[in-house]
Design a protein around this motif. Sequence first.
Motif, PDB file in Angstrom:
ATOM      1  N   LYS A  93       0.849  -1.189   0.000  1.00 32.25           N
ATOM      2  CA  LYS A  93       0.000   0.000   0.000  1.00 32.25           C
ATOM      3  C   LYS A  93       0.889   1.246   0.000  1.00 32.25           C
ATOM      4  CE  LYS A  93      -3.789  -2.266   2.444  1.00 32.25           C
ATOM      5  NZ  LYS A  93      -3.198  -3.615   2.413  1.00 32.25           N
ATOM      6  N   ILE A  94       0.575   2.187  -0.877  1.00 34.65           N
ATOM      7  CA  ILE A  94       1.432   3.356  -1.095  1.00 34.65           C
ATOM      8  C   ILE A  94       0.757   4.621  -0.583  1.00 34.65           C
ATOM      9  CG2 ILE A  94       2.484   4.820  -2.865  1.00 34.65           C
ATOM     10  CD1 ILE A  94       2.855   2.249  -4.524  1.00 34.65           C
ATOM     11  N   ILE A  95       1.495   5.380   0.224  1.00 37.65           N
ATOM     12  CA  ILE A  95       1.033   6.685   0.696  1.00 37.65           C
ATOM     13  C   ILE A  95       2.020   7.740   0.207  1.00 37.65           C
ATOM     14  CG2 ILE A  95       0.424   8.086   2.703  1.00 37.65           C
ATOM     15  CD1 ILE A  95       0.021   5.514   4.272  1.00 37.65           C
ATOM     16  N   LEU A  96       1.518   8.743  -0.489  1.00 37.45           N
ATOM     17  CA  LEU A  96       2.354   9.809  -1.020  1.00 37.45           C
ATOM     18  C   LEU A  96       2.088  11.110  -0.274  1.00 37.45           C
ATOM     19  CD1 LEU A  96       1.931   9.174  -4.865  1.00 37.45           C
ATOM     20  CD2 LEU A  96       3.752   8.356  -3.355  1.00 37.45           C
ATOM     21  N   LEU A  97       3.157  11.853   0.007  1.00 36.72           N
ATOM     22  CA  LEU A  97       3.039  13.179   0.612  1.00 36.72           C
ATOM     23  C   LEU A  97       3.670  14.201  -0.317  1.00 36.72           C
ATOM     24  CD1 LEU A  97       3.374  11.068   3.199  1.00 36.72           C
ATOM     25  CD2 LEU A  97       3.218  13.240   4.438  1.00 36.72           C
ATOM     26  N   THR A  98       3.023  15.353  -0.447  1.00 38.75           N
ATOM     27  CA  THR A  98       3.519  16.362  -1.372  1.00 38.75           C
ATOM     28  C   THR A  98       3.163  17.767  -0.899  1.00 38.75           C
ATOM     29  OG1 THR A  98       3.410  17.143  -3.670  1.00 38.75           O
ATOM     30  CG2 THR A  98       1.399  16.186  -2.764  1.00 38.75           C
ATOM     31  N   MET A  99       3.971  18.717  -1.331  1.00 40.02           N
ATOM     32  CA  MET A  99       3.654  20.124  -1.104  1.00 40.02           C
ATOM     33  C   MET A  99       2.778  20.670  -2.213  1.00 40.02           C
ATOM     34  SD  MET A  99       4.869  21.264   1.740  1.00 40.02           S
ATOM     35  CE  MET A  99       4.700  23.035   1.431  1.00 40.02           C
ATOM     36  N   HIS A 100       2.691  19.956  -3.330  1.00 40.59           N
ATOM     37  CA  HIS A 100       1.904  20.424  -4.468  1.00 40.59           C
ATOM     38  C   HIS A 100       0.415  20.439  -4.128  1.00 40.59           C
ATOM     39  CE1 HIS A 100       5.147  20.489  -7.416  1.00 40.59           C
ATOM     40  NE2 HIS A 100       5.577  19.344  -6.928  1.00 40.59           N
ATOM     41  N   SER A 101      -0.245  21.509  -4.523  1.00 41.89           N
ATOM     42  CA  SER A 101      -1.693  21.580  -4.318  1.00 41.89           C
ATOM     43  C   SER A 101      -2.389  22.108  -5.567  1.00 41.89           C
ATOM     44  CB  SER A 101      -2.017  22.466  -3.105  1.00 41.89           C
ATOM     45  OG  SER A 101      -1.487  23.779  -3.287  1.00 41.89           O
ATOM     46  N   GLU A 102      -1.772  21.831  -6.731  1.00 46.10           N
ATOM     47  CA  GLU A 102      -2.397  22.239  -7.992  1.00 46.10           C
ATOM     48  C   GLU A 102      -3.267  21.092  -8.509  1.00 46.10           C
ATOM     49  OE1 GLU A 102       1.000  21.863  -7.825  1.00 46.10           O
ATOM     50  OE2 GLU A 102       1.559  23.903  -7.223  1.00 46.10           O
ATOM     51  N   LEU A 104      -4.030  20.056 -11.498  1.00 44.55           N
ATOM     52  CA  LEU A 104      -3.448  19.250 -12.564  1.00 44.55           C
ATOM     53  C   LEU A 104      -2.449  18.250 -12.003  1.00 44.55           C
ATOM     54  CD1 LEU A 104      -3.104  18.591 -15.556  1.00 44.55           C
ATOM     55  CD2 LEU A 104      -1.419  20.441 -15.701  1.00 44.55           C
ATOM     56  N   LYS A 105      -1.596  18.693 -11.073  1.00 45.06           N
ATOM     57  CA  LYS A 105      -0.591  17.814 -10.483  1.00 45.06           C
ATOM     58  C   LYS A 105      -1.243  16.687  -9.702  1.00 45.06           C
ATOM     59  CE  LYS A 105       3.516  16.422  -9.251  1.00 45.06           C
ATOM     60  NZ  LYS A 105       4.425  15.786 -10.227  1.00 45.06           N
ATOM     61  N   ILE A 106      -2.237  17.022  -8.884  1.00 47.00           N
ATOM     62  CA  ILE A 106      -2.915  16.005  -8.077  1.00 47.00           C
ATOM     63  C   ILE A 106      -3.618  14.992  -8.983  1.00 47.00           C
ATOM     64  CG2 ILE A 106      -4.771  15.606  -6.418  1.00 47.00           C
ATOM     65  CD1 ILE A 106      -2.158  16.837  -5.266  1.00 47.00           C
ATOM     66  N   ASN A 107      -4.260  15.473 -10.033  1.00 49.47           N
ATOM     67  CA  ASN A 107      -4.937  14.578 -10.969  1.00 49.47           C
ATOM     68  C   ASN A 107      -3.937  13.637 -11.639  1.00 49.47           C
ATOM     69  OD1 ASN A 107      -7.166  13.562 -12.413  1.00 49.47           O
ATOM     70  ND2 ASN A 107      -6.763  14.926 -14.131  1.00 49.47           N
ATOM     71  N   THR A 108      -2.773  14.178 -12.011  1.00 44.74           N
ATOM     72  CA  THR A 108      -1.736  13.361 -12.653  1.00 44.74           C
ATOM     73  C   THR A 108      -1.214  12.293 -11.706  1.00 44.74           C
ATOM     74  OG1 THR A 108      -1.062  15.215 -14.065  1.00 44.74           O
ATOM     75  CG2 THR A 108       0.511  13.422 -13.789  1.00 44.74           C
ATOM     76  N   ILE A 109      -0.992  12.661 -10.450  1.00 43.09           N
ATOM     77  CA  ILE A 109      -0.509  11.696  -9.453  1.00 43.09           C
ATOM     78  C   ILE A 109      -1.502  10.549  -9.301  1.00 43.09           C
ATOM     79  CG2 ILE A 109      -0.045  11.340  -6.996  1.00 43.09           C
ATOM     80  CD1 ILE A 109       1.039  14.247  -6.953  1.00 43.09           C
ATOM     81  N   ILE A 110      -2.771  10.887  -9.179  1.00 44.66           N
ATOM     82  CA  ILE A 110      -3.784   9.847  -8.977  1.00 44.66           C
ATOM     83  C   ILE A 110      -3.899   8.952 -10.210  1.00 44.66           C
ATOM     84  CG2 ILE A 110      -6.248   9.435  -8.606  1.00 44.66           C
ATOM     85  CD1 ILE A 110      -6.282  11.943  -6.852  1.00 44.66           C
ATOM     86  N   LYS A 111      -3.835   9.543 -11.392  1.00 43.65           N
ATOM     87  CA  LYS A 111      -3.939   8.742 -12.619  1.00 43.65           C
ATOM     88  C   LYS A 111      -2.726   7.835 -12.804  1.00 43.65           C
ATOM     89  CE  LYS A 111      -7.051  11.422 -15.559  1.00 43.65           C
ATOM     90  NZ  LYS A 111      -7.213  12.094 -16.864  1.00 43.65           N
ATOM     91  N   ASN A 112      -1.537   8.365 -12.521  1.00 46.25           N
ATOM     92  CA  ASN A 112      -0.311   7.600 -12.769  1.00 46.25           C
ATOM     93  C   ASN A 112      -0.014   6.569 -11.675  1.00 46.25           C
ATOM     94  OD1 ASN A 112       0.099   9.051 -15.102  1.00 46.25           O
ATOM     95  ND2 ASN A 112       1.627  10.425 -14.224  1.00 46.25           N
ATOM     96  N   ILE A 113      -0.296   6.925 -10.426  1.00 48.07           N
ATOM     97  CA  ILE A 113       0.077   6.074  -9.299  1.00 48.07           C
ATOM     98  C   ILE A 113      -1.133   5.377  -8.667  1.00 48.07           C
ATOM     99  CG2 ILE A 113       1.322   5.959  -7.102  1.00 48.07           C
ATOM    100  CD1 ILE A 113       3.058   6.920  -9.408  1.00 48.07           C
ATOM    101  N   ASN A 114      -2.265   6.078  -8.641  1.00 49.89           N
ATOM    102  CA  ASN A 114      -3.456   5.577  -7.938  1.00 49.89           C
ATOM    103  C   ASN A 114      -3.082   5.108  -6.526  1.00 49.89           C
ATOM    104  OD1 ASN A 114      -6.110   4.899  -7.503  1.00 49.89           O
ATOM    105  ND2 ASN A 114      -6.027   2.970  -8.630  1.00 49.89           N
ATOM    106  N   PRO A 115      -2.517   6.015  -5.711  1.00 50.73           N
ATOM    107  CA  PRO A 115      -2.023   5.607  -4.384  1.00 50.73           C
ATOM    108  C   PRO A 115      -3.160   5.283  -3.428  1.00 50.73           C
ATOM    109  CG  PRO A 115      -1.974   7.989  -4.582  1.00 50.73           C
ATOM    110  CD  PRO A 115      -2.366   7.463  -5.935  1.00 50.73           C
ATOM    111  N   ASN A 116      -2.846   4.505  -2.411  1.00 52.45           N
ATOM    112  CA  ASN A 116      -3.825   4.216  -1.368  1.00 52.45           C
ATOM    113  C   ASN A 116      -4.033   5.422  -0.474  1.00 52.45           C
ATOM    114  OD1 ASN A 116      -2.015   1.587  -1.860  1.00 52.45           O
ATOM    115  ND2 ASN A 116      -4.136   0.974  -1.554  1.00 52.45           N
ATOM    116  N   LEU A 118      -2.978   9.826  -0.203  1.00 52.39           N
ATOM    117  CA  LEU A 118      -2.358  11.026  -0.770  1.00 52.39           C
ATOM    118  C   LEU A 118      -2.632  12.183   0.179  1.00 52.39           C
ATOM    119  CD1 LEU A 118      -0.835  12.483  -3.004  1.00 52.39           C
ATOM    120  CD2 LEU A 118      -2.983  12.684  -4.269  1.00 52.39           C
ATOM    121  N   VAL A 119      -1.550  12.770   0.702  1.00 50.76           N
ATOM    122  CA  VAL A 119      -1.675  13.816   1.711  1.00 50.76           C
ATOM    123  C   VAL A 119      -0.897  15.050   1.284  1.00 50.76           C
ATOM    124  CG1 VAL A 119      -1.261  14.425   4.132  1.00 50.76           C
ATOM    125  CG2 VAL A 119      -1.891  12.067   3.530  1.00 50.76           C
ATOM    126  N   ILE A 120      -1.559  16.196   1.294  1.00 51.63           N
ATOM    127  CA  ILE A 120      -0.883  17.476   1.090  1.00 51.63           C
ATOM    128  C   ILE A 120      -0.197  17.843   2.400  1.00 51.63           C
ATOM    129  CG2 ILE A 120      -1.122  19.897   0.437  1.00 51.63           C
ATOM    130  CD1 ILE A 120      -1.891  17.983  -1.782  1.00 51.63           C
TER     131      ILE A 120
END
Length: 223
Positions: A93-102, A104-116, A118-120
């Motif tokens: 199970k993958i959890i990603l953390l990022t400073m990005h809050s755009e 387009l970026k969030i949509n790309t992350i979900i489409k490419n990784i589909n993480p379990n 995702l936390v800003i």
Amino acid sequence: MSQLVRVLMVDDHPFIIEAYKNAIKGYNSKGAYEFAITQAKDCKTGYEAIVSEDNPQYDIAFFDLSMPTYEEKGISSGEDLALLVKERMPACKIILLTMHSEMLKINTIIKNINPNGLVIKNDLTFDELLLAFDKILKNENYYSQTVVKLVSQIPFNSNEIDVFDKQLVFHLSKGISVADLAQYVPLAPAAIDKRIANLKAVLDIPMATDAELAKEAKSKGII
């Protein structure tokens, strides 16, 4: 008997690693789990922790998206490490953390990784980490408040079956009720209802039950 959970943490900020550990310690106050933790501080050490034959298959992996790169192996971010884990350890199970809050970026992350998960990082609190960890261990997805808000603003294309549609039918196939889907997919209940109706129309089964929708989606290779 406690359950062993193997955890990988990759972040170049030591205080974030400590926050992970404190959350795990707080969550495990009753000793229900035994956690074996592997740490890494950048893309290079993260890569080595994943590919090393001395390391086990991880159950949960935390990745910061922005970290010092590992150019020799073409690993430039936590996204690349997450994709590597998905390839080598599909059950992790993958959890990603990022400073990005755009959006387009969030949509790309979900489409490419589909993480379990995702936390800003601006949403990050001790309670937030505890909640995320609890949901992941219960086989639910967790998206922080800002992620849910951004996802709700992503335009919906009724002619395209996207990652959110796939998540919906996947959880339906596991017996999750429509009323509970919002716990697993970062969409509002009204948006979930709209997507399910659209999926039935796209698959030409407008009067199908939700179970029949999941079965048809599986037969079509959608999940």
